[in-house]
Every structure is written in structure tokens, then in C-alpha cells.
Scaffold this motif. Structure first.
Motif, PDB file in Angstrom:
ATOM      1  N   LYS A 133       0.804  -1.220   0.000  1.00  0.00           N
ATOM      2  CA  LYS A 133       0.000   0.000   0.000  1.00  0.00           C
ATOM      3  C   LYS A 133       0.839   1.274   0.000  1.00  0.00           C
ATOM      4  O   LYS A 133       0.397   2.317  -0.472  1.00  0.00           O
ATOM      5  N   ASP A 134       2.059   1.205   0.536  1.00  0.00           N
ATOM      6  CA  ASP A 134       2.876   2.411   0.670  1.00  0.00           C
ATOM      7  C   ASP A 134       3.629   2.710  -0.620  1.00  0.00           C
ATOM      8  O   ASP A 134       4.856   2.665  -0.681  1.00  0.00           O
ATOM      9  N   GLN A 135       2.908   3.051  -1.651  1.00  0.00           N
ATOM     10  CA  GLN A 135       3.521   3.353  -2.943  1.00  0.00           C
ATOM     11  C   GLN A 135       4.388   4.608  -2.859  1.00  0.00           C
ATOM     12  O   GLN A 135       5.472   4.666  -3.460  1.00  0.00           O
ATOM     13  N   ALA A 136       3.925   5.606  -2.102  1.00  0.00           N
ATOM     14  CA  ALA A 136       4.701   6.846  -1.973  1.00  0.00           C
ATOM     15  C   ALA A 136       6.024   6.587  -1.278  1.00  0.00           C
ATOM     16  O   ALA A 136       7.073   7.084  -1.697  1.00  0.00           O
ATOM     17  N   GLY A 137       6.001   5.797  -0.207  1.00  0.00           N
ATOM     18  CA  GLY A 137       7.228   5.484   0.513  1.00  0.00           C
ATOM     19  C   GLY A 137       8.198   4.692  -0.339  1.00  0.00           C
ATOM     20  O   GLY A 137       9.405   4.932  -0.313  1.00  0.00           O
ATOM     21  N   ALA A 138       7.662   3.758  -1.121  1.00  0.00           N
ATOM     22  CA  ALA A 138       8.526   2.927  -1.954  1.00  0.00           C
ATOM     23  C   ALA A 138       9.208   3.732  -3.051  1.00  0.00           C
ATOM     24  O   ALA A 138      10.307   3.398  -3.487  1.00  0.00           O
ATOM     25  N   SER A 139       8.568   4.786  -3.507  1.00  0.00           N
ATOM     26  CA  SER A 139       9.131   5.574  -4.612  1.00  0.00           C
ATOM     27  C   SER A 139      10.206   6.557  -4.154  1.00  0.00           C
ATOM     28  O   SER A 139      10.978   7.053  -4.966  1.00  0.00           O
ATOM     29  N   GLU A 140      10.275   6.823  -2.859  1.00  0.00           N
ATOM     30  CA  GLU A 140      11.185   7.844  -2.341  1.00  0.00           C
ATOM     31  C   GLU A 140      12.545   7.249  -1.979  1.00  0.00           C
ATOM     32  O   GLU A 140      12.636   6.252  -1.266  1.00  0.00           O
ATOM     33  N   LYS A 141      13.612   7.889  -2.462  1.00  0.00           N
ATOM     34  CA  LYS A 141      14.958   7.484  -2.055  1.00  0.00           C
ATOM     35  C   LYS A 141      15.324   8.264  -0.800  1.00  0.00           C
ATOM     36  O   LYS A 141      15.309   9.492  -0.782  1.00  0.00           O
TER      37      LYS A 141
ATOM     38  N   GLY B 168      13.076 -12.593  13.084  1.00  0.00           N
ATOM     39  CA  GLY B 168      13.641 -12.269  11.789  1.00  0.00           C
ATOM     40  C   GLY B 168      14.264 -10.900  11.635  1.00  0.00           C
ATOM     41  O   GLY B 168      14.017  -9.969  12.402  1.00  0.00           O
ATOM     42  N   LEU B 169      15.091 -10.805  10.589  1.00  0.00           N
ATOM     43  CA  LEU B 169      15.646  -9.537  10.128  1.00  0.00           C
ATOM     44  C   LEU B 169      14.653  -8.957   9.141  1.00  0.00           C
ATOM     45  O   LEU B 169      14.411  -9.544   8.082  1.00  0.00           O
ATOM     46  N   LYS B 170      14.081  -7.811   9.477  1.00  0.00           N
ATOM     47  CA  LYS B 170      12.954  -7.269   8.733  1.00  0.00           C
ATOM     48  C   LYS B 170      13.264  -5.900   8.133  1.00  0.00           C
ATOM     49  O   LYS B 170      14.265  -5.274   8.465  1.00  0.00           O
ATOM     50  N   TYR B 171      12.368  -5.455   7.260  1.00  0.00           N
ATOM     51  CA  TYR B 171      12.456  -4.138   6.641  1.00  0.00           C
ATOM     52  C   TYR B 171      11.381  -3.210   7.197  1.00  0.00           C
ATOM     53  O   TYR B 171      10.235  -3.624   7.414  1.00  0.00           O
ATOM     54  N   ALA B 172      11.722  -1.941   7.395  1.00  0.00           N
ATOM     55  CA  ALA B 172      10.738  -0.919   7.774  1.00  0.00           C
ATOM     56  C   ALA B 172      11.307   0.450   7.427  1.00  0.00           C
ATOM     57  O   ALA B 172      12.519   0.613   7.254  1.00  0.00           O
ATOM     58  N   ARG B 173      10.416   1.423   7.325  1.00  0.00           N
ATOM     59  CA  ARG B 173      10.843   2.807   7.082  1.00  0.00           C
ATOM     60  C   ARG B 173      10.629   3.653   8.338  1.00  0.00           C
ATOM     61  O   ARG B 173      10.045   4.721   8.301  1.00  0.00           O
ATOM     62  N   TRP B 174      11.113   3.136   9.482  1.00  0.00           N
ATOM     63  CA  TRP B 174      11.026   3.906  10.710  1.00  0.00           C
ATOM     64  C   TRP B 174      11.830   5.207  10.563  1.00  0.00           C
ATOM     65  O   TRP B 174      12.879   5.236   9.912  1.00  0.00           O
ATOM     66  N   ALA B 175      11.355   6.274  11.200  1.00  0.00           N
ATOM     67  CA  ALA B 175      11.978   7.594  11.034  1.00  0.00           C
ATOM     68  C   ALA B 175      13.454   7.593  11.413  1.00  0.00           C
ATOM     69  O   ALA B 175      14.281   8.216  10.741  1.00  0.00           O
ATOM     70  N   VAL B 176      13.804   6.894  12.497  1.00  0.00           N
ATOM     71  CA  VAL B 176      15.205   6.916  12.933  1.00  0.00           C
ATOM     72  C   VAL B 176      16.119   6.243  11.918  1.00  0.00           C
ATOM     73  O   VAL B 176      17.318   6.527  11.871  1.00  0.00           O
ATOM     74  N   LEU B 177      15.570   5.333  11.111  1.00  0.00           N
ATOM     75  CA  LEU B 177      16.352   4.684  10.071  1.00  0.00           C
ATOM     76  C   LEU B 177      16.371   5.518   8.792  1.00  0.00           C
ATOM     77  O   LEU B 177      17.366   5.539   8.068  1.00  0.00           O
ATOM     78  N   ARG B 178      15.290   6.204   8.535  1.00  0.00           N
ATOM     79  CA  ARG B 178      15.160   6.992   7.300  1.00  0.00           C
ATOM     80  C   ARG B 178      16.220   8.074   7.185  1.00  0.00           C
ATOM     81  O   ARG B 178      16.757   8.335   6.111  1.00  0.00           O
ATOM     82  N   PHE B 179      16.528   8.711   8.314  1.00  0.00           N
ATOM     83  CA  PHE B 179      17.351   9.918   8.273  1.00  0.00           C
ATOM     84  C   PHE B 179      18.786   9.703   8.735  1.00  0.00           C
ATOM     85  O   PHE B 179      19.564  10.654   8.810  1.00  0.00           O
TER      86      PHE B 179
END
Length: 354
Positions: free
Chosen positions: A248-256, A287-298
């Protein structure tokens, strides 16, 4: 320093040395039959990928499971699943493994950003990081208690801060410079978004070589059945986070994102920490997982977020409440960091050698 740990380090160095001596493993781009596009995503033949690393493939479970094997590594892939096993440790991929025309395929990004970093750390990236300064982030704080178990009167912010302090001492004894984003019960911003941005900003200001955000988990349903450890790394661009199975997170996936510059090394540190925590704590491997948590994003350096257990599970929460168990958590994370440090040192040395 245990004899088992020394043996593990020697095995790691042997594998790296032997793989580094091999001819260019990622030659799939030069083999047209090894590539295919499925639903707009570039995929690589698992058979070609395995062969490029000198691995054999074994088809099992009525053709639904494909195992890649070498003298040092076993990777188990399952058709139509984003979950795999790497030497027994659960890894989550960004795209599901597919079968097309009777062949197994793995997405190009998963081959490059999930498996290659573990098979041959440093291959395909231009910069090998160093490891001198580490920033530890105790999640939540101040007016934000994080997850809570009100029955046992325990909350995440207190457990995370104590764990961070313990891990700081462990890492300092290993020779690293260690900085805490908070060393008291405080919130780091006027808003939640500001608080999260500030944590990554501290790591960036300190020119950190590694950022580790420490947390404890909870679930609202089936609380007493869910337990264990999970480590998160930033989701690569164009892929979807582990929890986003519906994409569902198409916007997040498109952002580098800034953090995507470290996708390769994020996988290496994430795996080393997850592996040590599962081995040493004898807990459930989530497991080792993927997420776009803010602390990881920046974060401008390699970064992971660790969920060290579930406060919603009374049995696990009672263990977490014990100082001795939190010390074991800190030591397990420290062992993972030290293994990662050995790997990046080896990668830098290979680049420096003529």
C-alpha cells in the motif's frame, strides 16, 4: 573472550578471504537467460545466482522449497514467500521468490541488497565503512512511555534506557566511542516527529559510524503467544516494508531516503546482531525485517532498530525486568557489533591492498 567466539571470528575471516579470492561472482548481467521481469520487477535466476557464488541447489518439499548450499552457507527459499533462512536465521526479503517457466527467481534487489552482503560483504559497493563511533538510541522517554505492560508495571522507555547504558559499557570495553541520544527520562522534541528526527540528527552530528535504536515490543492480540527478537533495517527504495504485504505504501517505496545509501551494510550489521541475539538469548527468531522507521530513514550511517522482546508477553516481560537478562541482551548485541566490526575492517583492508 570465549574460545567459541574466537572460532566464529576465524570462520568469518576464512569465508571472506576465500570468497574474495574468487572471480567476479555477480556476472548475471552478462547472462541473458538469468534475467526476467515479473509484474514490473527485475528478477534473477536463483540457479545462476547460486552458481556465481559456487553454491549448489537442492529442490525440496514437492518443488516449493529451494535450498542453496556451500561449505559454509545454507540458504532456504520458499516459492511465493518473502521469508527465507540464511544459516538458520530468518530473513525477510523485499519481494517474494517466484517460479517462472520451471525456474526459481529472486528479485534483483534482494539478490544485491539482502543476500550478496551476507555472502560477500563489501562486494558491489564503492565505500567500506569504518567503526569507531557508535550512537545508541534508547527509544521513547519523557512523556512517551512506549509499550507498556500495566499488569506488571513495566514500560519500554525505562527498559530501553537501562539496556542502552549496559550496551554502552559493553561497547566501550571493546574500544568504541559510544554516545547515547538520551541518558535520562526525556523526550527529545516538541512533537513526536521532531523527537524521532532529533535521534537520527544526533548520530549525524557526531559523525557516527553506526546507529542502534533500542526498543521493546508489544502486541494487542494473542499477547501471551507472541515473543522473541526482531531487528529492522531500512526498506530499500522501490521495495515494500515487511509489514506492508499488500504493498500500500507506494509513496514510501518511490522515495529514495538518506539511509538507503547504506542498504548493503545495514543488512550486514542487522544479520550479525539478529544472529547473536537468537543464539545467546535462546529466544524466538522473529527475523531480520524491513521498515521505514523515522530513525532509520534519516541516518547517514548504517543503522538498525532492535526489538529485544515483547512486554505484552508476561513470561518474556518478567525476564526483561531482570537486570541480568538485560545484561545478556546488551552482551549479545555487543557480540554482533564486534562481528560486524571485524567484517568492515576486513573490507577496508582489502580495498587498501594493492
Amino acid at each position: 573472550m570465549s574460545a567459541d567466539w574466537l572460532k566464529s571470528v576465524r570462520r568469518t575471516w576464512l569465508v571472506i578471504a576465500l570468497l574474495a579470492a574468487s572471480s567476479s561472482p555477480l556476472s548475471l548481467e552478462a547472462v541473458p537467460a538469468s534475467k526476467i521481469q515479473l509484474a514490473g520487477t527485475d528478477y534473477w535466476s536463483v540457479g545462476h545466482f547460486a552458481a556465481s557464488f559456487g553454491m549448489k541447489t537442492v529442490l525440496e518439499n514437492s518443488g516449493r522449497t529451494l535450498t542453496l548450499k556451500s561449505a559454509w552457507t545454507t540458504i532456504v527459499l520458499e516459492a511465493d514467500s518473502r521469508e527465507c533462512l540464511f544459516n538458520g536465521v530468518r530473513l525477510f526479503l523485499g519481494d517474494a521468490v517466484r517460479i517462472a517457466e520451471g525456474r526459481y527467481y529472486i528479485s534483483k534487489l534482494d539478490a544485491e541488497k539482502r543476500l550478496t552482503p551476507l555472502l560477500l560483504p563489501g562486494r558491489g559497493v564503492t565505500v567500506a565503512p569504518q567503526l569507531r563511533t557508535i550512537v545508541l538510541d534508547a527509544g521513547h522517554g519523557g512523556r512517551d512511555p512506549g509499550k507498556e505492560n500495566k499488569r506488571l508495571k513495566v514500560n519500554e522507555k525505562e527498559m530501553a534506557l537501562d539496556t542502552a547504558r549496559r550496551l554502552k559499557r559493553v561497547l566501550e570495553l571493546q574500544g568504541y566511542r559510544v554516545i547515547l541520544t538520551r541518558d535520562s527520562d526525556q523526550h527529545l522534541g516538541t512533537t513526536q516527529a521532531g523527537d524521532l528526527r532529533r535521534r537520527a540528527a544526533i548520530a549525524n552530528e557526531e559523525k557516527a559510524d553506526l546507529f542502534i535504536s533500542l526498543h521493546y515490543n508489544a502486541v494487542g492480540t494473542r499477547a501471551q503467544k507472541v515473543s522473541g527478537v526482531e531487528v529492522y533495517t531500512l526498506t530499500p527504495q522501490t521495495q515494500f516494508s515487511t509489514a506492508d504485504s499488500q504493498q500500500k505504501d507506494q509513496a514510501g517505496a518511490s522515495e529514495k531516503l538518506i539511509g538507503n545509501g547504506n542498504d548493503h551494510w545495514n543488512t550486514v550489521i542487522g544479520y550479525q546482531v539478529q544472529r547473536r541475539m537468537i543464539e545467546e538469548l535462546k529466544t524466538t527468531d522473529r527475523g531480520l525485517k524491513y521498515a521505514r522507521w523515522a530513525v532509520l530513514r534519516f541516518s547517514e550511517c548504517p543503522a538498525i532498530l532492535i526489538e529485544s522482546g515483547f512486554l505484552s508477553n508476561d513470561s518474556e516481560a518478567q525476564k526483561i525486568m531482570q537486570p541480568g537478562y538485560r545484561q545478556k541482551i546488551a552482551e549479545a548485541i555487543g557480540d554482533g557489533v564486534q562481528a560486524y566490526g571485524n567484517i568492515v575492517t576486513g573490507a577496508r583492508k582489502r580495498r587498501a591492498d594493492p
